[in-house]
Design a protein around this motif. Structure first.
Motif, short mmCIF file in Angstrom:
data_model
loop_
_atom_site.label_atom_id
_atom_site.label_comp_id
_atom_site.label_asym_id
_atom_site.label_seq_id
_atom_site.Cartn_x
_atom_site.Cartn_y
_atom_site.Cartn_z
N LEU A 59 -17.29 -3.65 16.24
CA LEU A 59 -17.54 -4.95 15.62
C LEU A 59 -18.93 -5.39 16.07
N VAL A 60 -19.82 -5.66 15.11
CA VAL A 60 -21.16 -6.17 15.41
C VAL A 60 -21.23 -7.59 14.89
N VAL A 61 -21.74 -8.52 15.72
CA VAL A 61 -21.78 -9.93 15.37
C VAL A 61 -23.18 -10.48 15.58
N GLY A 62 -23.69 -11.18 14.58
CA GLY A 62 -24.90 -11.98 14.72
C GLY A 62 -24.45 -13.42 14.86
N TYR A 63 -25.08 -14.18 15.76
CA TYR A 63 -24.62 -15.55 16.01
C TYR A 63 -25.78 -16.46 16.37
N VAL A 64 -25.48 -17.77 16.37
CA VAL A 64 -26.43 -18.79 16.80
C VAL A 64 -25.76 -19.64 17.87
N LEU A 65 -26.47 -19.85 18.97
CA LEU A 65 -26.01 -20.71 20.07
C LEU A 65 -27.23 -21.45 20.60
N SER A 66 -27.14 -22.77 20.67
CA SER A 66 -28.25 -23.59 21.19
C SER A 66 -29.56 -23.27 20.48
N ASN A 67 -29.52 -23.17 19.17
CA ASN A 67 -30.71 -22.90 18.35
C ASN A 67 -31.38 -21.57 18.64
N GLU A 68 -30.67 -20.64 19.29
CA GLU A 68 -31.18 -19.30 19.51
C GLU A 68 -30.27 -18.31 18.79
N VAL A 69 -30.88 -17.27 18.25
CA VAL A 69 -30.14 -16.22 17.56
C VAL A 69 -29.76 -15.15 18.58
N GLY A 70 -28.55 -14.60 18.43
CA GLY A 70 -28.10 -13.53 19.30
C GLY A 70 -27.37 -12.47 18.51
N VAL A 71 -27.13 -11.35 19.16
CA VAL A 71 -26.37 -10.25 18.55
C VAL A 71 -25.47 -9.65 19.63
N ALA A 72 -24.27 -9.24 19.20
CA ALA A 72 -23.31 -8.63 20.11
C ALA A 72 -22.67 -7.44 19.43
N SER A 73 -22.26 -6.47 20.23
CA SER A 73 -21.57 -5.29 19.71
C SER A 73 -20.36 -5.02 20.60
N TYR A 74 -19.20 -4.85 19.97
CA TYR A 74 -17.94 -4.66 20.68
C TYR A 74 -17.25 -3.39 20.23
N GLU A 75 -16.66 -2.67 21.16
CA GLU A 75 -15.82 -1.53 20.85
C GLU A 75 -14.37 -2.01 20.91
N VAL A 76 -13.63 -1.76 19.83
CA VAL A 76 -12.23 -2.15 19.77
C VAL A 76 -11.41 -1.12 20.53
N GLN A 77 -10.65 -1.58 21.54
CA GLN A 77 -9.84 -0.71 22.36
C GLN A 77 -8.44 -0.53 21.76
N PRO A 78 -7.75 0.56 22.08
CA PRO A 78 -6.41 0.78 21.53
C PRO A 78 -5.42 -0.34 21.85
N ASP A 79 -5.62 -1.06 22.97
CA ASP A 79 -4.69 -2.14 23.34
C ASP A 79 -5.06 -3.47 22.69
N GLY A 80 -6.10 -3.49 21.83
CA GLY A 80 -6.49 -4.71 21.13
C GLY A 80 -7.63 -5.48 21.77
N ARG A 81 -8.03 -5.12 23.00
CA ARG A 81 -9.18 -5.77 23.63
C ARG A 81 -10.45 -5.35 22.90
N LEU A 82 -11.46 -6.19 22.96
CA LEU A 82 -12.79 -5.84 22.47
C LEU A 82 -13.73 -5.92 23.67
N VAL A 83 -14.46 -4.85 23.92
CA VAL A 83 -15.35 -4.75 25.07
C VAL A 83 -16.77 -4.58 24.55
N GLY A 84 -17.66 -5.48 24.99
CA GLY A 84 -18.99 -5.41 24.40
C GLY A 84 -20.12 -5.90 25.26
N ARG A 85 -21.30 -5.88 24.63
CA ARG A 85 -22.55 -6.35 25.24
C ARG A 85 -23.25 -7.24 24.24
N TRP A 86 -24.07 -8.16 24.74
CA TRP A 86 -24.76 -9.11 23.88
C TRP A 86 -26.15 -9.40 24.42
N THR A 87 -27.00 -9.90 23.54
CA THR A 87 -28.31 -10.41 23.92
C THR A 87 -28.59 -11.63 23.05
N GLN A 88 -29.41 -12.53 23.58
CA GLN A 88 -29.70 -13.78 22.88
C GLN A 88 -31.13 -14.20 23.14
#
Length: 116
Positions: free
Chosen positions: A73-102
């Motif tokens: 799952l790749v997400v583009g987002y806005v927080l505090s007027n800054e743009v960010g992007v995050a990428s998550y790997e979906v785990q078999p147990d339903g957790r999403l584990v990822g990294r982000w930058t903003q």
């Protein structure tokens, strides 16, 4: 048989991961500076592979859009007027584990979403 295998491979790339689900997740994260945080995120489908994502962390709300491809799952987002992007790997147990930058600084944080 070869046609069936090819069709299955194409469909596997077009469908979101089976373990991923819409709804509420608890968030546990670590900022680029090492500080930890907790919060909540809501994942709402907007199409077969697209999502509306809303985080609530530390009194702030971030909003974004996401796209799934296989188990990512790749997400583009806005927080505090800054743009960010995050990428998550979906785990078999339903957790999403990822990294982000903003923002423009280039620092990278990490985050885990736990299904509620």
């Amino acid at each position: 048989m070869l046609r069936f295998a090819l069709a299955a491979t194409i469909l596997a790339g077009a469908l979101p991961a089976a373990a991923q689900r819409a709804g509420a997740y608890a968030v546990e994260g670590r900022g680029a500076d090492g500080t930890t945080y907790v919060g909540a995120v809501n994942l709402q489908p907007t199409g077969p592979q697209t999502w509306r994502v809303t985080w609530r962390v530390g009194g702030e709300t971030a909003r974004g859009v996401g796209l799934t491809m296989r188990n990512t799952l790749v997400v583009g987002y806005v927080l505090s007027n800054e743009v960010g992007v995050a990428s998550y790997e979906v785990q078999p147990d339903g957790r999403l584990v990822g990294r982000w930058t903003q923002g423009l600084g280039g620092a990278v944080g990490s985050e885990v979403w736990l299904p509620r």
